[in-house]
Scaffold this motif. Structure first.
Motif, PDB file in Angstrom:
ATOM      1  N   GLU A  14       0.831  -1.207   0.000  1.00  0.00           N
ATOM      2  CA  GLU A  14       0.000   0.000   0.000  1.00  0.00           C
ATOM      3  C   GLU A  14       0.866   1.258   0.000  1.00  0.00           C
ATOM      4  O   GLU A  14       0.564   2.220  -0.704  1.00  0.00           O
ATOM      5  CB  GLU A  14      -0.948   0.002   1.200  1.00  0.00           C
ATOM      6  CG  GLU A  14      -2.071  -0.991   1.101  1.00  0.00           C
ATOM      7  CD  GLU A  14      -3.105  -0.645   0.032  1.00  0.00           C
ATOM      8  OE1 GLU A  14      -3.147   0.499  -0.451  1.00  0.00           O
ATOM      9  OE2 GLU A  14      -3.869  -1.546  -0.321  1.00  0.00           O
ATOM     10  N   ALA A  15       1.944   1.254   0.759  1.00  0.00           N
ATOM     11  CA  ALA A  15       2.840   2.414   0.793  1.00  0.00           C
ATOM     12  C   ALA A  15       3.487   2.649  -0.567  1.00  0.00           C
ATOM     13  O   ALA A  15       3.603   3.790  -1.020  1.00  0.00           O
ATOM     14  CB  ALA A  15       3.910   2.216   1.866  1.00  0.00           C
ATOM     15  N   SER A  16       3.882   1.570  -1.235  1.00  0.00           N
ATOM     16  CA  SER A  16       4.521   1.737  -2.542  1.00  0.00           C
ATOM     17  C   SER A  16       3.518   2.184  -3.601  1.00  0.00           C
ATOM     18  O   SER A  16       3.879   2.870  -4.551  1.00  0.00           O
ATOM     19  CB  SER A  16       5.216   0.443  -2.971  1.00  0.00           C
ATOM     20  OG  SER A  16       4.283  -0.565  -3.251  1.00  0.00           O
ATOM     21  N   ARG A  19       2.405   6.285  -4.713  1.00  0.00           N
ATOM     22  CA  ARG A  19       2.965   7.174  -5.736  1.00  0.00           C
ATOM     23  C   ARG A  19       2.112   7.215  -6.996  1.00  0.00           C
ATOM     24  O   ARG A  19       2.308   8.040  -7.860  1.00  0.00           O
ATOM     25  CB  ARG A  19       4.396   6.772  -6.075  1.00  0.00           C
ATOM     26  CG  ARG A  19       4.517   5.430  -6.730  1.00  0.00           C
ATOM     27  CD  ARG A  19       5.976   5.055  -6.931  1.00  0.00           C
ATOM     28  NE  ARG A  19       6.071   3.748  -7.544  1.00  0.00           N
ATOM     29  CZ  ARG A  19       6.888   3.455  -8.529  1.00  0.00           C
ATOM     30  NH1 ARG A  19       7.695   4.370  -9.001  1.00  0.00           N
ATOM     31  NH2 ARG A  19       6.907   2.252  -9.036  1.00  0.00           N
ATOM     32  N   PHE A  20       1.128   6.308  -7.095  1.00  0.00           N
ATOM     33  CA  PHE A  20       0.244   6.258  -8.244  1.00  0.00           C
ATOM     34  C   PHE A  20      -1.071   6.966  -7.944  1.00  0.00           C
ATOM     35  O   PHE A  20      -1.448   7.140  -6.795  1.00  0.00           O
ATOM     36  CB  PHE A  20      -0.039   4.799  -8.634  1.00  0.00           C
ATOM     37  CG  PHE A  20       1.196   4.050  -9.039  1.00  0.00           C
ATOM     38  CD1 PHE A  20       1.785   4.266 -10.274  1.00  0.00           C
ATOM     39  CD2 PHE A  20       1.774   3.128  -8.188  1.00  0.00           C
ATOM     40  CE1 PHE A  20       2.930   3.575 -10.650  1.00  0.00           C
ATOM     41  CE2 PHE A  20       2.913   2.435  -8.550  1.00  0.00           C
ATOM     42  CZ  PHE A  20       3.492   2.666  -9.787  1.00  0.00           C
ATOM     43  N   THR A  21      -1.789   7.328  -9.007  1.00  0.00           N
ATOM     44  CA  THR A  21      -3.102   7.949  -8.828  1.00  0.00           C
ATOM     45  C   THR A  21      -4.088   6.896  -8.339  1.00  0.00           C
ATOM     46  O   THR A  21      -3.842   5.697  -8.444  1.00  0.00           O
ATOM     47  CB  THR A  21      -3.628   8.530 -10.148  1.00  0.00           C
ATOM     48  OG1 THR A  21      -3.880   7.460 -11.064  1.00  0.00           O
ATOM     49  CG2 THR A  21      -2.642   9.520 -10.758  1.00  0.00           C
ATOM     50  N   GLN A  22      -5.227   7.365  -7.839  1.00  0.00           N
ATOM     51  CA  GLN A  22      -6.259   6.439  -7.379  1.00  0.00           C
ATOM     52  C   GLN A  22      -6.736   5.564  -8.530  1.00  0.00           C
ATOM     53  O   GLN A  22      -6.970   4.363  -8.341  1.00  0.00           O
ATOM     54  CB  GLN A  22      -7.439   7.198  -6.764  1.00  0.00           C
ATOM     55  CG  GLN A  22      -8.487   6.282  -6.161  1.00  0.00           C
ATOM     56  CD  GLN A  22      -7.956   5.428  -5.021  1.00  0.00           C
ATOM     57  OE1 GLN A  22      -7.291   5.939  -4.122  1.00  0.00           O
ATOM     58  NE2 GLN A  22      -8.227   4.142  -5.047  1.00  0.00           N
TER      59      GLN A  22
END
Length: 56
Positions: A14-16, A19-22
């Motif tokens: 989840e932390a990685s 950096r991406f959009t929803q």
């Protein structure tokens, strides 16, 4: 112990993904769901067989 490792892995994933959009995260999880629903994942054949009972 297995549950703790799974939770730690999920937290790291989840932390990685932050950096991406929803939309990208939703597409990722949708792809994961499709992959496992396709029964082509490692262990798909074993999942069809109920686990053997273990002595406690």
């Amino acid at each position: 112990m297995r549950a703790e490792a799974a939770a730690a892995g999920r937290t790291a994933l989840e932390a990685s993904l932050q950096r991406f959009t929803q939309e990208q995260r939703d597409a990722f999880w949708n792809a994961i769901g499709l992959y496992y629903a396709s029964r082509r994942h490692p262990g798909a054949d074993a999942a069809a067989v109920p686990p053997a009972a273990t002595a406690a």
